[in-house]
Design an enzyme around this catalytic site. Structure first.
Site, PDB file in Angstrom:
ATOM      1  N   HIS A  96     -34.136  30.356 -18.677  1.00 46.32           N
ATOM      2  CA  HIS A  96     -35.455  30.590 -19.269  1.00 46.32           C
ATOM      3  C   HIS A  96     -35.895  32.053 -19.246  1.00 46.32           C
ATOM      4  CE1 HIS A  96     -39.936  30.541 -19.241  1.00 46.32           C
ATOM      5  NE2 HIS A  96     -39.763  29.654 -20.186  1.00 46.32           N
ATOM      6  N   GLU A 131     -38.124  23.102 -11.490  1.00 44.65           N
ATOM      7  CA  GLU A 131     -38.368  23.664 -12.822  1.00 44.65           C
ATOM      8  C   GLU A 131     -38.768  25.143 -12.756  1.00 44.65           C
ATOM      9  OE1 GLU A 131     -40.595  21.373 -15.628  1.00 44.65           O
ATOM     10  OE2 GLU A 131     -40.171  19.494 -14.581  1.00 44.65           O
ATOM     11  N   HIS A 173     -39.456  28.816 -13.844  1.00 40.90           N
ATOM     12  CA  HIS A 173     -39.761  29.438 -15.134  1.00 40.90           C
ATOM     13  C   HIS A 173     -39.657  30.961 -15.032  1.00 40.90           C
ATOM     14  CE1 HIS A 173     -40.675  25.678 -17.064  1.00 40.90           C
ATOM     15  NE2 HIS A 173     -41.608  25.392 -16.173  1.00 40.90           N
ATOM     16  N   GLU A 184     -42.534  25.173 -11.438  1.00 42.42           N
ATOM     17  CA  GLU A 184     -43.494  24.289 -12.092  1.00 42.42           C
ATOM     18  C   GLU A 184     -44.196  23.360 -11.099  1.00 42.42           C
ATOM     19  OE1 GLU A 184     -45.592  22.223 -15.153  1.00 42.42           O
ATOM     20  OE2 GLU A 184     -44.463  24.102 -15.277  1.00 42.42           O
TER      21      GLU A 184
END
Length: 290
Positions: free
Chosen positions: A224, A264, A266, A281
């Site tokens: 990402h 998660e 990011h 996240e």
């Protein structure tokens, strides 16, 4: 790896950077807040004017404040290290500001995901917008290049664009269909480095457009964001795999799994001491010692 609880589940830590005050600053995209993590683990949170404004990427501005994009509100935000926040609206409504970076000209540069534009904002709030030549390109993150230009990842065009400080745009197509680049950063080697969330790869592009790709062992890892360390290593988040990845100067790929489910990761940033920070996240900031 250290994990710091900075928000409740659902608040959504997204962007992260090391501030001029030594604190680790982050956005809470789902809560409409900006946060600061101190070295001792203390967390401060600053509410913006709307819980739905969607603060996303952030960067240190030339004025010593933190500047950030408000994806949902369509604005560019500014917050001092004391927590005083303000915002500025670009001329194009609902443009969806995404990435942001301080440019070589002393202004902030940002992308407009929904409008296929790149914007420039001065520290006193004057905005200029420059259209990209591709419709539906979905410009994501943006970086200041070693050549004095701005470089941004065109997520839906499988391309990277170079934008001069005068707004002149050159598009470089990437060789792998479905790459879907998101993160981009200036590397220590005079090139730009990006991650392809769709292609599962790390890419290098020279200022004249030559591309080299480094496929991940897990092509479904969904890389990402990417940041360069002071020792030449490139650090990136693997959103779907729950890992923090690294590419060494000799081309070797490695990774550090984040403990526990639903991480998660990011946004990612590297401090001056080489420490790596990733926004998770699930409500945490992860730290890897340099």
């Amino acid at each position: 790896m250290e994990l710091f609880d900075v928000a409740e589940p659902g608040a959504g830590p997204y962007g992260v950077t090391v501030g001029p005050d030594g604190g680790v600053w982050f956005t809470l995209v789902h809560a409409g807040e900006i946060g600061r993590l101190a070295a001792d683990g203390t967390v401060r949170r600053f509410a913006l004017d709307s819980a739905r404004c969607g603060p996303s990427a952030l960067t240190v501005g030339p004025d010593g404040a933190l500047w950030f994009t408000e994806l949902n509100a369509g604005r560019i935000g500014r917050i001092t290290v004391d927590g005083e926040a303000s915002s500025f609206a670009p001329p194009t409504a609902d443009a969806g500001p995404g990435g942001i970076v301080t440019g070589p000209d002393g202004a902030l540069w940002f992308t407009e995901l929904n409008a296929d534009r790149v914007g420039r904002i001065t520290v006193d709030g004057q905005v200029t917008e420059y259209p990209l030549p591709l419709a539906g390109a979905f410009p994501a993150h943006i970086a200041a290049g070693p050549d004095g230009a701005l470089w941004c990842a065109l997520n839906q065009a499988d391309a990277v664009a170079r934008v001069s400080v005068r707004g002149e745009v050159t598009v470089h197509r990437l060789p792998t269909a479905g790459t879907a680049p998101v993160g981009i950063t200036a590397g220590p080697d005079g090139a730009l480095w990006y991650v392809g969330i769709g292609g599962g790869l790390v890419g290098r592009i020279t200022v004249d457009g030559k591309v080299t790709e480094y496929p991940l062992a897990d092509r479904a890892a969904r890389p990402h964001a990417i940041a360069a360390g002071p020792d030449g290593r490139l650090w990136f988040t693997e959103w779907a795999a729950g890992r923090i990845g690294v590419l060494t100067p000799d081309g070797r790929l490695d990774g550090y799994p984040v403990p526990g489910p639903g991480a998660e990761p990011h946004g990612i940033a590297v401090g001056p001491d080489g420490a790596v920070y990733a926004a998770l996240e699930r409500g945490q900031i992860a730290r890897l010692a340099g």
